[in-house]
Design a protein around this motif. Structure first.
Motif, mmCIF file in Angstrom:
data_model
loop_
_atom_site.group_PDB
_atom_site.id
_atom_site.type_symbol
_atom_site.label_atom_id
_atom_site.label_comp_id
_atom_site.label_asym_id
_atom_site.label_seq_id
_atom_site.Cartn_x
_atom_site.Cartn_y
_atom_site.Cartn_z
ATOM 1 N N THR A 29 -5.616 5.091 3.820
ATOM 2 C CA THR A 29 -5.236 4.236 2.689
ATOM 3 C C THR A 29 -6.184 3.048 2.583
ATOM 4 N N TYR A 42 -9.520 4.226 1.171
ATOM 5 C CA TYR A 42 -9.420 4.409 -0.282
ATOM 6 C C TYR A 42 -9.422 3.067 -1.003
ATOM 7 N N LEU A 51 -1.909 12.146 -4.169
ATOM 8 C CA LEU A 51 -1.278 11.084 -3.387
ATOM 9 C C LEU A 51 0.053 10.721 -4.033
ATOM 10 N N GLU A 86 1.682 5.575 -1.862
ATOM 11 C CA GLU A 86 0.327 5.485 -1.318
ATOM 12 C C GLU A 86 -0.651 4.964 -2.363
#
Length: 271
Positions: free
Chosen positions: A71, A74, A156, A160
């Motif tokens: 996470t 990203y 996702l 998230e």
């Protein structure tokens, strides 16, 4: 995989450069594929991936473990792609859905003039499919494109994705619903893979795209790196075929050249 990765991250935080390189190896394909869907051109995605990996390396100490490491990765990547990269990169222009529909309708041909070789036709057909899929994403503005990629392409969940984008899950779901509807309506109306009643087929666009220099048969951007996602679509059991158009494309490995610059950065770090 997440537990193993978190263990490697902890070693990297303690100054283990081999662990740091392993962290990069674990996330580089993830970042490259996100960059590719956001930027369209592989060469731009490669540059962005290198920049993002350098940021991850140099800012790793800011990872506090409040979220999963993926996470956090990203979040670093999306921040770069929506801010710094958008300032530098103007090659992949947004087009409207109507403009893209006109491009789809133009230049369809029942016969392929370029080659009679079935193997080559198969590669070119795949090149058209993946290029068209990536191009369609650019009918959405960068923020909505990112929301669609995170939610529908990368699958996702809203919690998230919302954490990555620093918005509420409710807001993410609302924005995803709007982008999903626009993509779905377009593919249902135009794509022969989604709706057999549509006239467009990837093979029918081969000659036109080669003649227009939008595809170079001697330097394919996508087809040499993936399995034929056109064939894979038939094996994926989705009620909504518009999702299989995107999810059928396999993960594309990040180019080997990315690691050269990244290793230089790792070796220059003093813990």
């Amino acid at each position: 995989m997440d537990k193993d990765l978190n263990s490697i991250v902890q070693k990297a935080l303690l100054g283990d450069k081999k662990a740091l390189e392993s962290v990069v190896e674990e996330v580089k394909d993830l970042i490259y594929n996100l960059s590719l869907k956001m930027l369209l051109f592989p060469e731009d995605a490669q540059d962005a991936t290198q920049e993002i990996l350098v940021r991850i390396i140099t800012h790793l100490s800011t990872f506090q473990g409040k979220s999963t490491f993926k996470t956090w990765v990203y979040k670093v990547a999306t921040n770069y792609l929506l801010t710094e990269k958008s300032k530098k990169d103007r090659k992949a222009k947004e087009v409207s859905f109507d403009e893209y529909a006109n491009q789809i309708d133009t230049g369809q041909s029942a016969m392929i003039r370029y080659t009679n070789n079935e193997g080559e036709i198969g590669l070119l057909e795949e090149e058209v499919k993946v290029s068209c899929t990536h191009g369609l994403l650019h009918c959405l503005n960068p923020a909505n494109r990112l929301i669609y990629v995170l939610g529908d392409v990368l699958d996702l969940n809203s919690k998230e994705a919302a954490e990555i984008l620093e918005i509420t899950p409710s807001s993410f779901r609302k924005q995803l619903s709007r982008s999903r509807e626009r993509i779905k309506n377009f593919l249902t109306a135009k794509c022969g893979l989604v709706n057999p009643n549509n006239s467009c087929r990837c093979k029918r666009k081969i000659d036109f795209l080669i003649d227009s220099k939008m595809i170079d048969p001697h330097a394919l951007r996508f087809a040499n790196h993936t399995k034929r996602s056109i064939d894979m679509m038939q094996k994926i059991e989705f009620l909504d075929k518009t999702l299989s158009v995107f999810r059928s494309v396999p993960i594309i490995g990040a180019p080997n050249g990315i690691m050269k610059e990244v290793r230089q950065t790792i070796n220059s770090i003093t813990f």
